[in-house]
Design a protein around this motif. Sequence first.
Motif, PDB file in Angstrom:
ATOM      1  N   GLY A  18       0.817  -1.204   0.000  1.00 24.49           N
ATOM      2  CA  GLY A  18       0.000   0.000   0.000  1.00 24.49           C
ATOM      3  C   GLY A  18       0.853   1.258   0.000  1.00 24.49           C
ATOM      4  N   ARG A  19       0.161   2.379  -0.019  1.00 27.79           N
ATOM      5  CA  ARG A  19       0.833   3.686  -0.010  1.00 27.79           C
ATOM      6  C   ARG A  19       1.108   4.112   1.430  1.00 27.79           C
ATOM      7  N   ASN A  20       2.294   4.666   1.676  1.00 35.79           N
ATOM      8  CA  ASN A  20       2.614   5.196   2.997  1.00 35.79           C
ATOM      9  C   ASN A  20       1.889   6.522   3.217  1.00 35.79           C
ATOM     10  N   ARG A  21       1.257   6.658   4.358  1.00 38.79           N
ATOM     11  CA  ARG A  21       0.611   7.920   4.722  1.00 38.79           C
ATOM     12  C   ARG A  21       0.974   8.280   6.153  1.00 38.79           C
ATOM     13  N   GLU A  22       1.448   9.492   6.355  1.00 35.44           N
ATOM     14  CA  GLU A  22       1.778   9.956   7.698  1.00 35.44           C
ATOM     15  C   GLU A  22       0.535  10.541   8.346  1.00 35.44           C
ATOM     16  N   ILE A  23       0.239  10.079   9.557  1.00 32.98           N
ATOM     17  CA  ILE A  23      -0.936  10.568  10.272  1.00 32.98           C
ATOM     18  C   ILE A  23      -0.526  11.073  11.651  1.00 32.98           C
ATOM     19  N   ASP A  24      -1.410  11.864  12.231  1.00 32.46           N
ATOM     20  CA  ASP A  24      -1.183  12.360  13.581  1.00 32.46           C
ATOM     21  C   ASP A  24      -1.463  11.250  14.598  1.00 32.46           C
ATOM     22  N   VAL A  25      -0.866  11.386  15.747  1.00 29.75           N
ATOM     23  CA  VAL A  25      -1.105  10.473  16.862  1.00 29.75           C
ATOM     24  C   VAL A  25      -1.481  11.313  18.074  1.00 29.75           C
ATOM     25  N   GLY A  26      -2.455  10.854  18.816  1.00 32.30           N
ATOM     26  CA  GLY A  26      -2.827  11.538  20.041  1.00 32.30           C
ATOM     27  C   GLY A  26      -2.085  10.970  21.232  1.00 32.30           C
ATOM     28  N   THR A  27      -1.864  11.797  22.233  1.00 34.55           N
ATOM     29  CA  THR A  27      -1.290  11.336  23.492  1.00 34.55           C
ATOM     30  C   THR A  27      -2.247  11.692  24.626  1.00 34.55           C
ATOM     31  N   ALA A  28      -2.260  10.863  25.650  1.00 33.07           N
ATOM     32  CA  ALA A  28      -3.164  11.091  26.774  1.00 33.07           C
ATOM     33  C   ALA A  28      -2.472  10.773  28.079  1.00 33.07           C
ATOM     34  N   GLN A  38     -15.538  17.268  11.246  1.00 29.37           N
ATOM     35  CA  GLN A  38     -14.474  18.068  10.639  1.00 29.37           C
ATOM     36  C   GLN A  38     -13.070  17.591  11.024  1.00 29.37           C
ATOM     37  N   ALA A  39     -12.987  16.465  11.707  1.00 26.94           N
ATOM     38  CA  ALA A  39     -11.675  15.953  12.107  1.00 26.94           C
ATOM     39  C   ALA A  39     -10.906  15.460  10.885  1.00 26.94           C
ATOM     40  N   VAL A  40      -9.633  15.822  10.837  1.00 25.18           N
ATOM     41  CA  VAL A  40      -8.736  15.403   9.757  1.00 25.18           C
ATOM     42  C   VAL A  40      -7.556  14.705  10.410  1.00 25.18           C
ATOM     43  N   ILE A  41      -7.219  13.531   9.927  1.00 25.57           N
ATOM     44  CA  ILE A  41      -6.256  12.691  10.621  1.00 25.57           C
ATOM     45  C   ILE A  41      -4.818  13.166  10.485  1.00 25.57           C
ATOM     46  N   ASP A  42      -4.574  14.138   9.623  1.00 27.18           N
ATOM     47  CA  ASP A  42      -3.200  14.619   9.447  1.00 27.18           C
ATOM     48  C   ASP A  42      -3.112  16.137   9.402  1.00 27.18           C
ATOM     49  N   ASP A  43      -3.990  16.834  10.155  1.00 23.43           N
ATOM     50  CA  ASP A  43      -3.959  18.306  10.162  1.00 23.43           C
ATOM     51  C   ASP A  43      -3.228  18.880  11.364  1.00 23.43           C
ATOM     52  N   MET A  97       0.513  14.653  18.356  1.00 24.67           N
ATOM     53  CA  MET A  97       1.855  14.534  17.783  1.00 24.67           C
ATOM     54  C   MET A  97       1.686  14.532  16.264  1.00 24.67           C
ATOM     55  N   PRO A  98       1.936  15.662  15.589  1.00 25.14           N
ATOM     56  CA  PRO A  98       1.667  15.729  14.150  1.00 25.14           C
ATOM     57  C   PRO A  98       2.551  14.765  13.348  1.00 25.14           C
ATOM     58  N   SER A  99       1.940  14.092  12.391  1.00 19.15           N
ATOM     59  CA  SER A  99       2.643  13.228  11.428  1.00 19.15           C
ATOM     60  C   SER A  99       3.601  12.257  12.113  1.00 19.15           C
ATOM     61  N   ALA A 100       3.185  11.689  13.240  1.00 19.62           N
ATOM     62  CA  ALA A 100       4.086  10.850  14.041  1.00 19.62           C
ATOM     63  C   ALA A 100       4.085   9.390  13.633  1.00 19.62           C
ATOM     64  N   LEU A 101       3.073   8.970  12.882  1.00 13.96           N
ATOM     65  CA  LEU A 101       2.930   7.542  12.559  1.00 13.96           C
ATOM     66  C   LEU A 101       2.725   7.371  11.059  1.00 13.96           C
ATOM     67  N   THR A 102       3.478   6.442  10.470  1.00 17.58           N
ATOM     68  CA  THR A 102       3.295   6.101   9.057  1.00 17.58           C
ATOM     69  C   THR A 102       2.478   4.816   8.969  1.00 17.58           C
ATOM     70  N   ILE A 103       1.396   4.860   8.200  1.00 19.89           N
ATOM     71  CA  ILE A 103       0.563   3.677   8.036  1.00 19.89           C
ATOM     72  C   ILE A 103       0.425   3.369   6.551  1.00 19.89           C
TER      73      ILE A 103
END
Length: 371
Positions: free
Chosen positions: A173-183, A272-277, A347-353
């Motif tokens: 598949g294609r690599n896509r960088e997405i944000d990750v949340g921390t809690a 309006q949530a965007v996974i990589d904004d 954490m912006p663009s912290a995970l590549t999926i």
Amino acid sequence: MTIELDPVMSWLVIIGLVIVLGAAFLIGRRTGVRRALKTARRYAHATNLSDAEADPATRYRAALIVNPTKTDVRRLSSTAEAICRFEGWSPPLVTETTPEDTGEGAAVRALDEGVDVVIAAGGDGTVRAVASALAGTSTPMGIVPLGTGNLLARNVEVVLDKTEWALRIALWGRNREIDVGTAKIAEDGDTHVFTVMTGLGFDAAVMADTNADLKSRLGWLAYVEAGSRKLAGKPSHVKVTFDDEYRILARVRSVLGGNCGKLQGGIQLLPQAVIDDGMLDVLIVSPKNLGQWVGVLASVLGRKASNGLHTDIRKCQKVVIEARDQLDIQLDGDPVGRSSYLEMAVMPSALTIRVPTVEQRKQIRAEAWPV
């Protein structure tokens, strides 16, 4: 006979060696020495060699981390090995999760082995555990969705009902960088990673009170049954602080933050949530009685973007919720206990999926499954 290099050629050779060593050092720091050497071998491999002629040490390799409560591990391993063989990959490194290690430790060991992709096969909890280890690295994560919600897979359009295709997407598949949340559920407590949503209050109480047997038989409808038993609860007094600046005091039933908002049945909880904004969307739900829950439902089904009936959504990079009472908390659908404190950040663009390519999407829509 002695061969002499002119001064210009000597300097070119020296500069070339410095560049190569510097690149190896940087790659090594990022992904480990073993992975750096493997990368160098791969690029040195002649592109005109067939898979049969290729040195096995230069082939790609995947790690498959499987939750054994969700599937037949032996069957999934055999399928993965067959697909890897067909695609020219080395046999996968297969590890089962345990109650003590839900996937994070296995993913760390896979990184040490220098694999090219780590595939999480399980529900949202398994995906979150594997993502905890991969966040901040360049190694991509594939997903074989096997749970009830499969929320991250839904939001990035990984195919849900075909294990073979999910495995192929994970490999090619294609690599896509997405944000990750921390809690953090205590001001001085540990930091946890989440990929979809974390919440405090009603939503977490529903997750904690969902019957496991009913969940295995009815799937996500079990959450509806648990939610119906929780509607009549009382609002809680909270202070919500956005980005250390804007504060509100409110009586709420739930506060939820997320990177993406698609639920089962196509419901958009955070429209309006965007996974990589680089932002979190925070939803505050504040009905005071059963009648006002109708307004909440109307806002959710109507995909109200900001202020709905007894709902409010704001974007931020960090939010702190301080409650007067101890409330249930959930991370990506997993109950993690009760607390009067919840801090979330992004954490912006912290995970590549790995997500489907354009061609894979076409085949998925056409149900052109491989045999």
